[in-house]
Design an enzyme around this catalytic site. Structure first.
Site, PDB file in Angstrom:
ATOM      1  CB  SER A 185      -1.041   0.006   1.253  1.00 47.08           C
ATOM      2  OG  SER A 185      -1.986   0.959   0.891  1.00 47.08           O
ATOM      3  CG  ASP A 351      -7.172  -2.786  -3.616  1.00 42.66           C
ATOM      4  OD1 ASP A 351      -7.975  -1.739  -3.216  1.00 42.66           O
ATOM      5  OD2 ASP A 351      -5.838  -2.715  -3.356  1.00 42.66           O
ATOM      6  CG  HIS A 384      -5.526  -2.108  -0.049  1.00 45.26           C
ATOM      7  ND1 HIS A 384      -5.239  -1.689  -0.955  1.00 45.26           N
ATOM      8  CD2 HIS A 384      -5.266  -1.334   1.251  1.00 45.26           C
ATOM      9  CE1 HIS A 384      -3.967  -0.782  -0.539  1.00 45.26           C
ATOM     10  NE2 HIS A 384      -4.189  -0.671   0.745  1.00 45.26           N
TER      11      HIS A 384
END
Length: 422
Positions: A185, A351, A384
């Site tokens: 991320s 996502d 995610h």
């Protein structure tokens, strides 16, 4: 495989010597050292309060002079039992922007740190990946290292000043073998900018491969809504003023904003004024003014936008693992209450957190670049955070790390065969 039917898109771009300076010599196992770079909220934070701290309420200053205490992650159970503590957390968690220095720092009297640097003990939410790596022979502080950081900041020279020596030390402790850099991320954006900041010879010497999990190298649309609506971390008893301060005082909030190179002119935020104004990634400064955050314009223009005007390849081999096919906020449409109301949301592909345009940015920008090795692995239905929490996805990450190690072992054997023939 169910929801997680695996689709692999491998883009192997030929170069005369793609592994030049990155072959590890005589290797008797496939364990390359691994350095983990976490995403937003995935590093522990500790704080201490000095005499200079002026609490917004008397109970907020109760820990003055008592040394370090845990600031993050939040104990939500304790917060629900004592909701009056939530404003204290918000005050101590917020940063202060110094317009003169064009820099960010803790509030007066608050000192913070991200503990356990170089160890996986400082990471939050990485337990499954760490456990599965350890099950295959990795050991914390020997072949496996964590690089936690204060996620409220973004590009921080002091963090890069620690990350580079950590990578060099990890390599040195493992007979000079280059590391596998694994980021998730926001950590992907941080790791990417770190690589660009290092000389190419250093990258090729010390980084064998970068594995990017749910990379958002173009920001994401939800980042605009966070700045408009604020963030409360799921806490009770937080006034809108506190949630706005929590969101807008953090340097990393500006890093979440969608970038022009990735999102172009598509409408991301719509407001119901006379002109039905739309804001694209090209109108971020106008958007910041419109939500009442003009002080964000300068740091956005000076500290954020210049870093994301282009996406040059890092020139180290990269594997990008992304989720797909999950409803993700793509456009926010605000009503008559303006930015103080709750917007309607139009959804698109991604996502769940990161828009597909941002997830595939590396594939779009780096495909066809001579010398850049890129492998993109898509997981339909993966959210995610699944690469850190869902066994199937975690195992794929571990397998990818070991595959990189096997390529180094093969490189070594090939080198020995060549020497034997001479």
């Amino acid at each position: 495989m169910g929801l997680y039917t695996l689709a692999v898109v491998a883009v192997l771009l030929s170069a005369s010597r793609p592994l030049r300076g990155n072959c590890a010599g005589d290797v008797d196992n496939d364990l390359l050292p691994v350095v983990l770079v976490p995403g937003y909220g995935s590093s522990q934070l500790e704080a201490r309060l000095t005499a200079a701290y002026e609490p917004p309420a008397p109970r907020c200053g109760a820990r003055k002079g008592e040394g370090w205490f845990r600031l993050w992650p939040i104990n939500h159970t304790a917060m629900r039992q004592n909701p009056a503590d939530a404003p204290c957390f918000a005050d101590q968690m917020s940063l202060v922007y110094d317009a003169v220095a064009d820099d960010y720092g803790d509030a007066a009297g608050v000192v913070t740190r991200a503990p356990f640097f170089a160890s996986t003990r400082g990471l939050i939410g990485w337990d499954r990946l760490v456990e599965q790596l350890e099950a295959t022979g990795y050991r914390d502080g020997e072949t496996l290292f964590g690089a936690p950081y204060d996620f409220r900041y973004s590009v921080a020279p002091r963090y890069y000043g620690r990350l580079a020596p950590l990578i060099e030390s990890a390599s040195s402790r493992n007979r000079g073998r280059p590391v596998v850099l694994v980021a998730h991320s926001q950590g992907c954006a941080l790791a990417y900018q770190f690589l660009l900041s290092r000389p190419l010879a250093w990258r090729r010497r010390f980084v064998k491969h970068a594995v990017l999990l749910s990379a958002a190298l173009g920001g994401f649309v939800e980042g605009m809504n966070i700045l408009a609506a604020g963030m409360d971390y799921g806490l009770p008893n937080l006034a809108r003023e506190a949630t706005i301060r929590l969101a807008r005082s953090q340097q990393s909030a500006l890093w979440r904003l969608p970038t022009p190179i990735v999102f172009g002119d598509r409408p991301l935020v719509v407001t119901p004024d006379n002109n039905n104004t739309t804001y694209s990634a090209h109108q971020i400064t106008e958007f910041l003014d419109a939500i009442g955050f003009p002080e964000g314009v300068r740091p956005y223009l000076t500290r954020v936008l210049p870093l994301w005007e282009a996406l040059p390849p890092p020139m180290v081999p990269v594997t990008s693992m992304i989720g797909a096919g999950v409803s993700t906020p793509e456009t926010f449409v605000y009503g008559g209450d303006g930015f103080t109301g709750r917007p309607k949301v139009a959804y698109g592909d991604g996502d769940g957190n990161i828009n597909m345009a941002s997830l595939v940015a590396v594939e779009k920008e780096w495909s066809g670049v001579e010398g850049q090795v890129l492998k993109v692995v898509r997981f339909p239905g993966a959210h995610h955070g699944d690469f850190l929490t869902v066994d199937f996805a975690v195992k794929k990450v571990v397998a990818e790390i070991h595959e990189v190690g096997r390529s180094v072992k093969l490189c070594s054997k090939t080198g020995m065969q060549r020497r034997a023939m001479q």
